[in-house]
Design an enzyme around this catalytic site. Sequence first.
Site, short mmCIF file in Angstrom:
data_model
loop_
_atom_site.label_atom_id
_atom_site.label_comp_id
_atom_site.label_asym_id
_atom_site.label_seq_id
_atom_site.Cartn_x
_atom_site.Cartn_y
_atom_site.Cartn_z
N CYS A 116 -6.19 17.28 -4.25
CA CYS A 116 -7.20 17.49 -3.19
C CYS A 116 -6.97 18.75 -2.36
CB CYS A 116 -7.27 16.28 -2.29
SG CYS A 116 -7.85 14.83 -3.17
N HIS A 256 -10.61 18.18 4.48
CA HIS A 256 -10.83 17.50 3.20
C HIS A 256 -11.39 16.12 3.51
CE1 HIS A 256 -10.33 15.66 -0.60
NE2 HIS A 256 -9.30 14.90 -0.23
N ASN A 286 -15.11 11.19 -1.77
CA ASN A 286 -14.05 12.18 -1.95
C ASN A 286 -14.27 12.89 -3.29
OD1 ASN A 286 -11.71 13.60 -2.37
ND2 ASN A 286 -10.32 11.90 -1.90
O1 UT7 Z 1 -7.74 12.53 -1.38
C1 UT7 Z 1 -6.42 12.66 -0.97
C2 UT7 Z 1 -5.55 11.53 -1.13
N1 UT7 Z 1 -6.11 10.22 -0.91
C3 UT7 Z 1 -6.27 9.72 0.33
O2 UT7 Z 1 -6.10 10.36 1.32
C4 UT7 Z 1 -6.61 8.24 0.40
C5 UT7 Z 1 -5.75 7.56 1.43
N2 UT7 Z 1 -5.91 6.13 1.46
C6 UT7 Z 1 -7.03 5.52 1.94
O3 UT7 Z 1 -8.01 6.16 2.28
C7 UT7 Z 1 -6.98 4.03 2.13
O4 UT7 Z 1 -5.67 3.58 1.96
C8 UT7 Z 1 -7.92 3.24 1.15
C9 UT7 Z 1 -9.37 3.51 1.52
C10 UT7 Z 1 -7.64 3.64 -0.28
C11 UT7 Z 1 -7.66 1.75 1.31
O5 UT7 Z 1 -7.83 1.37 2.67
P1 UT7 Z 1 -6.70 0.54 3.42
O6 UT7 Z 1 -7.20 0.29 4.77
O7 UT7 Z 1 -5.41 1.30 3.31
O8 UT7 Z 1 -6.69 -0.78 2.59
P2 UT7 Z 1 -5.42 -1.55 1.98
O9 UT7 Z 1 -5.10 -0.96 0.66
O10 UT7 Z 1 -4.36 -1.65 3.01
O11 UT7 Z 1 -6.05 -2.99 1.79
C12 UT7 Z 1 -6.45 -3.79 2.90
C13 UT7 Z 1 -7.15 -5.02 2.37
C14 UT7 Z 1 -6.35 -5.72 1.28
O12 UT7 Z 1 -6.60 -7.12 1.39
P3 UT7 Z 1 -5.55 -8.08 2.10
O13 UT7 Z 1 -4.27 -7.93 1.36
O14 UT7 Z 1 -5.45 -7.60 3.52
O15 UT7 Z 1 -6.19 -9.43 1.98
C15 UT7 Z 1 -6.99 -5.22 0.01
O16 UT7 Z 1 -6.84 -6.10 -1.06
O17 UT7 Z 1 -8.39 -4.66 1.79
C16 UT7 Z 1 -8.44 -5.10 0.42
N3 UT7 Z 1 -9.18 -4.13 -0.36
C17 UT7 Z 1 -10.51 -4.18 -0.51
N4 UT7 Z 1 -11.42 -5.05 -0.09
C18 UT7 Z 1 -12.71 -4.82 -0.42
C19 UT7 Z 1 -8.71 -3.02 -0.99
N5 UT7 Z 1 -9.72 -2.35 -1.56
C20 UT7 Z 1 -10.85 -3.05 -1.28
C21 UT7 Z 1 -12.20 -2.86 -1.60
N6 UT7 Z 1 -13.09 -3.78 -1.16
N7 UT7 Z 1 -12.64 -1.80 -2.32
#
Ligand code: UT7
Length: 329
Positions: A116, A256, A286
């Site tokens: 990225c 970004h 993204n």
């Molecule tokens: O482009 C350059 C590099 N990339 C980035 O900068 C991306 C950085 N990361 C992020 O933007 C975020 O970490 C994500 C958007 C990928 C994920 O968001 P998060 O707030 O970090 O979610 P998480 O992985 O901590 O998951 C929180 C909860 C989990 O459920 P529990 O364990 O709390 O019950 C996940 O299973 O959300 C759940 N979850 C979802 N729920 C609905 C994870 N993905 C999804 C989804 N829909 N798509």
Amino acid sequence: MTKVRAAITAVHAWVPPDLLTNHDLTKLVDTNEEWIETRTGIKERHILKGEGLGSSDMAVQAILPLLKKRGIGADEIELIICATTTPDMQFPATANIIADKIGAVNAWGYDVNAACSGFIFALTTATKFIETGTHKKVLVVGVDKMSSIIDYTDRATCVIFGDGGGAVLLEPNEEGNGIMDSILRVDGSGRAFLHQKAGGSVKPATLETVAAKEHFVYQEGQTVFKFAVTKMADVSAEIMEKNNLTGSDISWLIPHQANKRIIDATARRMGLPDEKVTLNIERYGNTTNGTIPLCLWEWEKKFKKGDNIIIAAFGGGFTWGAIWVKWAY
Ligand code: UT7
């Protein structure tokens, strides 16, 4: 004697017409529209459809109008640097293919792979060719067909990414405008958290790697998020301090577009109000190397000559950095 700087003199971007909305994604994976929008800021993304189309085709759609806008022919381009994580093929470089497709018969070129952060790495590299006086017209392209490496059964990644990209033209400037400074960093230990497992020399493609879905993006989102928030904000603050710039000197932050929450944290750290931050993640998601040229293109008309702009990115690898630009037109 006035220092010759590399200035952006034209910009154009392009996204394919097909949309993938949050609602569409609810039919593919266990997710919901509210989660995607509140956790990422994304409402829809564009997807390149059509047999035989790749990143170079999107780049061409951006470059041809750019050349027309600037009133120059493709034969005047001397160098094409293409930042992409989804090259048309392993080799030759997508820059070569773009040169062929636009008719840049006098150009040489190569690809930059910094996930990225690729566009700001490529922009910094291109700047040196202008500053040294060896080149007068350099195209910097940032483009990705992320849909080609996304597993649409993996909700952790498929909601984030989209396809698209754009390009800028760099030319010499002796009025004191252009790329003023950049700080770029890599930390290869971050590869564990965001990578593509197979398809490289360590693990070439086999039937097994395909069956195990190892040619798709693998991301440990939370860890990447924590690094992204800290590093993108740190490096943006660092480039301001280094150049004695305060929030009131900055006209625009072009971040970004990976997650609205990362962008908000960076803007807060720089002391910038929302009005000074370019944000279009809700419509494109993204697009990896495409996000910054897409923002430059959409905000181009609002920029004024002499505006101080900070461009910042964070990506897989890990890679990150910030560039200070004085807008030249
Ligand atoms: O482009 C350059 C590099 N990339 C980035 O900068 C991306 C950085 N990361 C992020 O933007 C975020 O970490 C994500 C958007 C990928 C994920 O968001 P998060 O707030 O970090 O979610 P998480 O992985 O901590 O998951 C929180 C909860 C989990 O459920 P529990 O364990 O709390 O019950 C996940 O299973 O959300 C759940 N979850 C979802 N729920 C609905 C994870 N993905 C999804 C989804 N829909 N798509």
